[in-house]
Design an enzyme around this catalytic site. Structure first.
Site, PDB file in Angstrom:
ATOM      1  N   SER A  45       1.203  -1.508  -0.023  1.00 55.50           N
ATOM      2  CA  SER A  45      -0.269  -0.066  -0.562  1.00 55.50           C
ATOM      3  C   SER A  45       0.886   1.181  -0.137  1.00 55.50           C
ATOM      4  O   SER A  45       1.952   1.129   0.998  1.00 55.50           O
ATOM      5  CB  SER A  45      -0.886   0.091   1.305  1.00 55.50           C
ATOM      6  OG  SER A  45      -1.569   1.478   1.133  1.00 55.50           O
ATOM      7  N   SER A  46       0.859   2.523  -0.558  1.00 55.86           N
ATOM      8  CA  SER A  46       0.814   3.808  -0.820  1.00 55.86           C
ATOM      9  C   SER A  46       1.178   4.475   0.466  1.00 55.86           C
ATOM     10  O   SER A  46       1.980   5.104   0.827  1.00 55.86           O
ATOM     11  CB  SER A  46       0.769   4.201  -1.561  1.00 55.86           C
ATOM     12  OG  SER A  46      -0.872   4.468  -1.680  1.00 55.86           O
ATOM     13  N   LYS A  51       1.147  -3.578   3.764  1.00 59.65           N
ATOM     14  CA  LYS A  51      -0.984  -3.998   4.087  1.00 59.65           C
ATOM     15  C   LYS A  51      -0.714  -4.531   2.347  1.00 59.65           C
ATOM     16  O   LYS A  51       0.064  -4.465   1.528  1.00 59.65           O
ATOM     17  CB  LYS A  51      -1.322  -2.881   4.161  1.00 59.65           C
ATOM     18  CG  LYS A  51      -3.064  -3.168   3.670  1.00 59.65           C
ATOM     19  CD  LYS A  51      -3.958  -2.200   3.823  1.00 59.65           C
ATOM     20  CE  LYS A  51      -5.263  -2.160   3.399  1.00 59.65           C
ATOM     21  NZ  LYS A  51      -5.452  -2.434   1.657  1.00 59.65           N
TER      22      LYS A  51
END
Length: 199
Positions: A45-46, A51
């Site tokens: 995830s960014s 995640k």
């Protein structure tokens, strides 16, 4: 073509629902349901390191939205017919062909890059069952309504699990409790008449 496009839209709606269910079941790892793992398709995830984003179900959703949009185009183009003439048939045909191609490719991608690689978070699922107050319903036929109510109430008040409370109060043996609350036994009829409460 309106009927055909409508059938494609129906497939898209069902596929999108499945994809969204997978996204929800894979949400987490600590603040979501986290019942399943989806394959990692990107570094992460960014905004949340580590995640695994459900990017393939999200791709599927975009495919489905496009098919739903195409169906609207076909519907409006069909509505534009005059007498026995419909000058809008080219766009209707293009939308139907495009929707077919999108669904074929979308379903293949979804299966190969997501569904085939899904794994269960067995420990999390087991804990959900053991900590559920609702499982007292499965105990009710064996331990009786009075005991079931007592256990459910104490579980709600203390935050403890039904499983542990039944053992603590000496209502059933661990072996009998495991038999009754076995997920495999809870999804099919099982004869539990031989199990009797200790008190």
């Amino acid at each position: 073509m309106i009927g055909y496009s409508s059938a494609l839209k129906r497939i898209a709606v069902k596929l999108n629902k499945i994809g969204n269910d997978i996204r929800l079941l894979a949400s987490g790892p600590r603040c979501g349901l986290h019942e399943i793992n989806v394959p990692a398709m990107q570094p992460g995830s960014s905004i949340m390191p580590g995640k695994v984003n459900p990017v393939i179900p999200e791709v599927l959703s975009q495919v489905c939205y496009k098919v739903m949009g195409n169906d609207l185009t076909v519907t409006l183009a069909g509505d534009a017919a005059q007498m026995e003439l419909n000058a809008m048939e080219p766009v209707m045909a293009q939308c139907c062909f495009e929707s077919c191609d999108l669904l074929i490719n979308g379903m293949d991608t979804f299966r190969l890059l997501c569904v085939d690689g899904i794994t269960a978070n067995e420990e999390d699922c087991r804990n959900y069952i053991r900590n559920s107050i609702g499982i007292v319903t499965a105990l009710n036929p064996v331990i009786g309504y009075k005991n079931s109510t007592k256990i459910a109430k104490e579980a709600m008040e203390t935050g403890r699990g039904v499983y542990d409370l039944v053992l603590e109060h000496g209502i059933l043996t661990k072996e009998d409790l495991d038999t009754i609350l076995s997920p495999e036994n809870m999804i099919k009829p099982v004869n539990l008449q031989h199990i009797k409460p200790l008190k």
